[in-house]
Design a protein around this motif. Structure first.
Motif, PDB file in Angstrom:
ATOM      1  N   TYR A 149       0.827  -1.198   0.000  1.00  0.00           N
ATOM      2  CA  TYR A 149       0.000   0.000   0.000  1.00  0.00           C
ATOM      3  C   TYR A 149       0.867   1.256   0.000  1.00  0.00           C
ATOM      4  O   TYR A 149       0.612   2.207  -0.751  1.00  0.00           O
ATOM      5  N   ASP A 150       1.907   1.265   0.837  1.00  0.00           N
ATOM      6  CA  ASP A 150       2.811   2.418   0.897  1.00  0.00           C
ATOM      7  C   ASP A 150       3.544   2.612  -0.434  1.00  0.00           C
ATOM      8  O   ASP A 150       3.701   3.747  -0.906  1.00  0.00           O
ATOM      9  N   ASP A 151       3.976   1.506  -1.055  1.00  0.00           N
ATOM     10  CA  ASP A 151       4.630   1.594  -2.366  1.00  0.00           C
ATOM     11  C   ASP A 151       3.678   2.177  -3.409  1.00  0.00           C
ATOM     12  O   ASP A 151       4.062   3.044  -4.210  1.00  0.00           O
ATOM     13  N   MET A 152       2.455   1.716  -3.394  1.00  0.00           N
ATOM     14  CA  MET A 152       1.476   2.225  -4.367  1.00  0.00           C
ATOM     15  C   MET A 152       1.188   3.701  -4.125  1.00  0.00           C
ATOM     16  O   MET A 152       1.000   4.471  -5.066  1.00  0.00           O
ATOM     17  N   LYS A 153       1.162   4.085  -2.855  1.00  0.00           N
ATOM     18  CA  LYS A 153       0.941   5.491  -2.530  1.00  0.00           C
ATOM     19  C   LYS A 153       2.063   6.356  -3.098  1.00  0.00           C
ATOM     20  O   LYS A 153       1.813   7.419  -3.682  1.00  0.00           O
ATOM     21  N   SER A 154       3.318   5.907  -2.926  1.00  0.00           N
ATOM     22  CA  SER A 154       4.442   6.682  -3.443  1.00  0.00           C
ATOM     23  C   SER A 154       4.411   6.717  -4.973  1.00  0.00           C
ATOM     24  O   SER A 154       4.712   7.749  -5.584  1.00  0.00           O
ATOM     25  N   GLN A 155       4.042   5.605  -5.597  1.00  0.00           N
ATOM     26  CA  GLN A 155       3.931   5.590  -7.060  1.00  0.00           C
ATOM     27  C   GLN A 155       2.836   6.541  -7.534  1.00  0.00           C
ATOM     28  O   GLN A 155       2.991   7.216  -8.561  1.00  0.00           O
ATOM     29  N   LEU A 156       1.746   6.607  -6.799  1.00  0.00           N
ATOM     30  CA  LEU A 156       0.668   7.538  -7.156  1.00  0.00           C
ATOM     31  C   LEU A 156       1.133   8.992  -7.030  1.00  0.00           C
ATOM     32  O   LEU A 156       0.769   9.830  -7.862  1.00  0.00           O
ATOM     33  N   SER A 157       1.918   9.297  -6.010  1.00  0.00           N
ATOM     34  CA  SER A 157       2.407  10.673  -5.864  1.00  0.00           C
ATOM     35  C   SER A 157       3.356  11.020  -7.014  1.00  0.00           C
ATOM     36  O   SER A 157       3.325  12.139  -7.536  1.00  0.00           O
ATOM     37  N   VAL A 158       4.209  10.069  -7.424  1.00  0.00           N
ATOM     38  CA  VAL A 158       5.097  10.303  -8.567  1.00  0.00           C
ATOM     39  C   VAL A 158       4.265  10.543  -9.823  1.00  0.00           C
ATOM     40  O   VAL A 158       4.534  11.457 -10.604  1.00  0.00           O
ATOM     41  N   LYS A 159       3.222   9.720 -10.000  1.00  0.00           N
ATOM     42  CA  LYS A 159       2.346   9.869 -11.167  1.00  0.00           C
ATOM     43  C   LYS A 159       1.658  11.234 -11.150  1.00  0.00           C
ATOM     44  O   LYS A 159       1.571  11.914 -12.172  1.00  0.00           O
ATOM     45  N   ASP A 160       1.185  11.653  -9.977  1.00  0.00           N
ATOM     46  CA  ASP A 160       0.530  12.958  -9.863  1.00  0.00           C
ATOM     47  C   ASP A 160       1.495  14.085 -10.213  1.00  0.00           C
ATOM     48  O   ASP A 160       1.119  15.049 -10.896  1.00  0.00           O
ATOM     49  N   ASN A 161       2.750  13.982  -9.758  1.00  0.00           N
ATOM     50  CA  ASN A 161       3.761  14.988 -10.097  1.00  0.00           C
ATOM     51  C   ASN A 161       4.017  15.009 -11.599  1.00  0.00           C
ATOM     52  O   ASN A 161       4.149  16.083 -12.206  1.00  0.00           O
ATOM     53  N   LEU A 203       3.376  17.621 -16.803  1.00  0.00           N
ATOM     54  CA  LEU A 203       2.900  17.514 -18.188  1.00  0.00           C
ATOM     55  C   LEU A 203       1.833  18.557 -18.479  1.00  0.00           C
ATOM     56  O   LEU A 203       1.820  19.166 -19.558  1.00  0.00           O
ATOM     57  N   THR A 204       0.959  18.804 -17.521  1.00  0.00           N
ATOM     58  CA  THR A 204      -0.084  19.822 -17.697  1.00  0.00           C
ATOM     59  C   THR A 204       0.548  21.201 -17.846  1.00  0.00           C
ATOM     60  O   THR A 204       0.128  21.998 -18.701  1.00  0.00           O
ATOM     61  N   GLN A 205       1.561  21.496 -17.029  1.00  0.00           N
ATOM     62  CA  GLN A 205       2.251  22.788 -17.142  1.00  0.00           C
ATOM     63  C   GLN A 205       2.923  22.926 -18.500  1.00  0.00           C
ATOM     64  O   GLN A 205       2.850  23.985 -19.135  1.00  0.00           O
ATOM     65  N   LEU A 206       3.582  21.871 -18.976  1.00  0.00           N
ATOM     66  CA  LEU A 206       4.242  21.923 -20.283  1.00  0.00           C
ATOM     67  C   LEU A 206       3.230  22.124 -21.406  1.00  0.00           C
ATOM     68  O   LEU A 206       3.474  22.903 -22.346  1.00  0.00           O
ATOM     69  N   ALA A 207       2.107  21.427 -21.312  1.00  0.00           N
ATOM     70  CA  ALA A 207       1.070  21.581 -22.340  1.00  0.00           C
ATOM     71  C   ALA A 207       0.514  22.999 -22.318  1.00  0.00           C
ATOM     72  O   ALA A 207       0.263  23.602 -23.377  1.00  0.00           O
ATOM     73  N   ASP A 208       0.340  23.568 -21.133  1.00  0.00           N
ATOM     74  CA  ASP A 208      -0.157  24.939 -21.008  1.00  0.00           C
ATOM     75  C   ASP A 208       0.841  25.928 -21.609  1.00  0.00           C
ATOM     76  O   ASP A 208       0.460  26.847 -22.348  1.00  0.00           O
ATOM     77  N   GLN A 209       2.122  25.728 -21.319  1.00  0.00           N
ATOM     78  CA  GLN A 209       3.151  26.608 -21.881  1.00  0.00           C
ATOM     79  C   GLN A 209       3.204  26.476 -23.400  1.00  0.00           C
ATOM     80  O   GLN A 209       3.335  27.491 -24.107  1.00  0.00           O
ATOM     81  N   ALA A 210       3.090  25.267 -23.910  1.00  0.00           N
ATOM     82  CA  ALA A 210       3.111  25.078 -25.358  1.00  0.00           C
ATOM     83  C   ALA A 210       1.925  25.772 -26.003  1.00  0.00           C
ATOM     84  O   ALA A 210       2.045  26.390 -27.074  1.00  0.00           O
ATOM     85  N   GLN A 211       0.783  25.699 -25.345  1.00  0.00           N
ATOM     86  CA  GLN A 211      -0.398  26.353 -25.893  1.00  0.00           C
ATOM     87  C   GLN A 211      -0.237  27.869 -25.884  1.00  0.00           C
ATOM     88  O   GLN A 211      -0.614  28.552 -26.840  1.00  0.00           O
ATOM     89  N   LYS A 212       0.355  28.422 -24.825  1.00  0.00           N
ATOM     90  CA  LYS A 212       0.585  29.864 -24.767  1.00  0.00           C
ATOM     91  C   LYS A 212       1.550  30.305 -25.863  1.00  0.00           C
ATOM     92  O   LYS A 212       1.337  31.327 -26.522  1.00  0.00           O
ATOM     93  N   LEU A 213       2.624  29.519 -26.069  1.00  0.00           N
ATOM     94  CA  LEU A 213       3.570  29.849 -27.133  1.00  0.00           C
ATOM     95  C   LEU A 213       2.890  29.778 -28.493  1.00  0.00           C
ATOM     96  O   LEU A 213       3.139  30.614 -29.368  1.00  0.00           O
ATOM     97  N   ASN A 214       2.054  28.832 -28.663  1.00  0.00           N
ATOM     98  CA  ASN A 214       1.327  28.670 -29.920  1.00  0.00           C
ATOM     99  C   ASN A 214       0.422  29.872 -30.160  1.00  0.00           C
ATOM    100  O   ASN A 214       0.316  30.368 -31.285  1.00  0.00           O
ATOM    101  N   LEU A 215      -0.214  30.364 -29.094  1.00  0.00           N
ATOM    102  CA  LEU A 215      -1.090  31.525 -29.247  1.00  0.00           C
ATOM    103  C   LEU A 215      -0.294  32.786 -29.560  1.00  0.00           C
ATOM    104  O   LEU A 215      -0.756  33.660 -30.279  1.00  0.00           O
ATOM    105  N   VAL A 216       0.920  32.895 -29.002  1.00  0.00           N
ATOM    106  CA  VAL A 216       1.758  34.061 -29.269  1.00  0.00           C
ATOM    107  C   VAL A 216       2.236  34.033 -30.718  1.00  0.00           C
ATOM    108  O   VAL A 216       2.258  35.059 -31.400  1.00  0.00           O
ATOM    109  N   ASP A 217       2.632  32.867 -31.193  1.00  0.00           N
ATOM    110  CA  ASP A 217       3.148  32.741 -32.553  1.00  0.00           C
ATOM    111  C   ASP A 217       2.049  32.746 -33.600  1.00  0.00           C
ATOM    112  O   ASP A 217       2.307  33.050 -34.767  1.00  0.00           O
TER     113      ASP A 217
END
Length: 170
Positions: free
Chosen positions: A107-119, A124-138
């Motif tokens: 259970y503890d291992d799965m919890k740590s894996q879930l936190s890594v996945k959440d990070n 990935l969400t931040q990168l996608a947001d930045q890519a979208q902002k750059l796309n809108l600027v260009d």
């Protein structure tokens, strides 16, 4: 007399035992009554040959251990059985504790894996947001460049206007 139908009490008298023992034998062997008269069940004496053999052994053969002929021996046997059951119980408890601890680790291992996945998902969400902002600027610049390129292409590929017959005089 063996073909004669008898109630439990008469069978017990004939075999030299008590009626309760005959009743237990009937239940154990699942012997059906040959005939019923009201509440009385009648049996053939020949159905109780196995009980005759059993009666040759001491009473302990019916459900008690054969080696326990006295109360003290019976008590010692029961104590041994209780100790054996206690050891088995302790082994089961130990096994359950080990299972619980291994499940807790999983259970503890799965919890740590879930936190890594959440990070990873948040990164990935931040990168996608930045890519979208750059796309809108260009995009406006690209649209403007595209319009200029398209206008040049249109000029090069533009066909001369077809003249109709009435325009030839002009």
């Amino acid at each position: 007399m063996s073909e004669e139908l008898l109630p439990k009490s008469k069978i017990a008298d004939a075999l030299g035992t008590n009626p309760m023992r005959v009743s237990r034998f009937i239940e154990r062997q699942k012997i059906n009554a040959v005939k019923k008269e009201g509440k009385r069940e009648l049996f053939k004496l020949t159905q109780f040959n196995a009980l005759k053999d059993e009666l040759g052994e001491p009473e302990a053969g019916v459900g008690k251990p054969k080696e326990a002929s006295s109360k003290d021996e019976l008590i010692l046997t029961l104590k041994k059985q209780l100790l054996t059951q206690k050891e088995q119980y302790e082994q089961v408890i130990t096994s359950k504790d080990e299972t619980i601890s291994s499940l807790q680790k999983s259970y503890d291992d799965m919890k740590s894996q879930l936190s890594v996945k959440d990070n990873q998902i948040s990164t990935l969400t931040q990168l996608a947001d930045q890519a979208q902002k750059l796309n809108l600027v260009d995009k406006p610049r690209l649209i403007h460049e595209n319009k200029e390129d398209m206008s040049e292409v249109n000029k090069e590929t533009e066909k001369p206007k077809k003249k109709h017959w009435w325009q030839f005089n002009k």
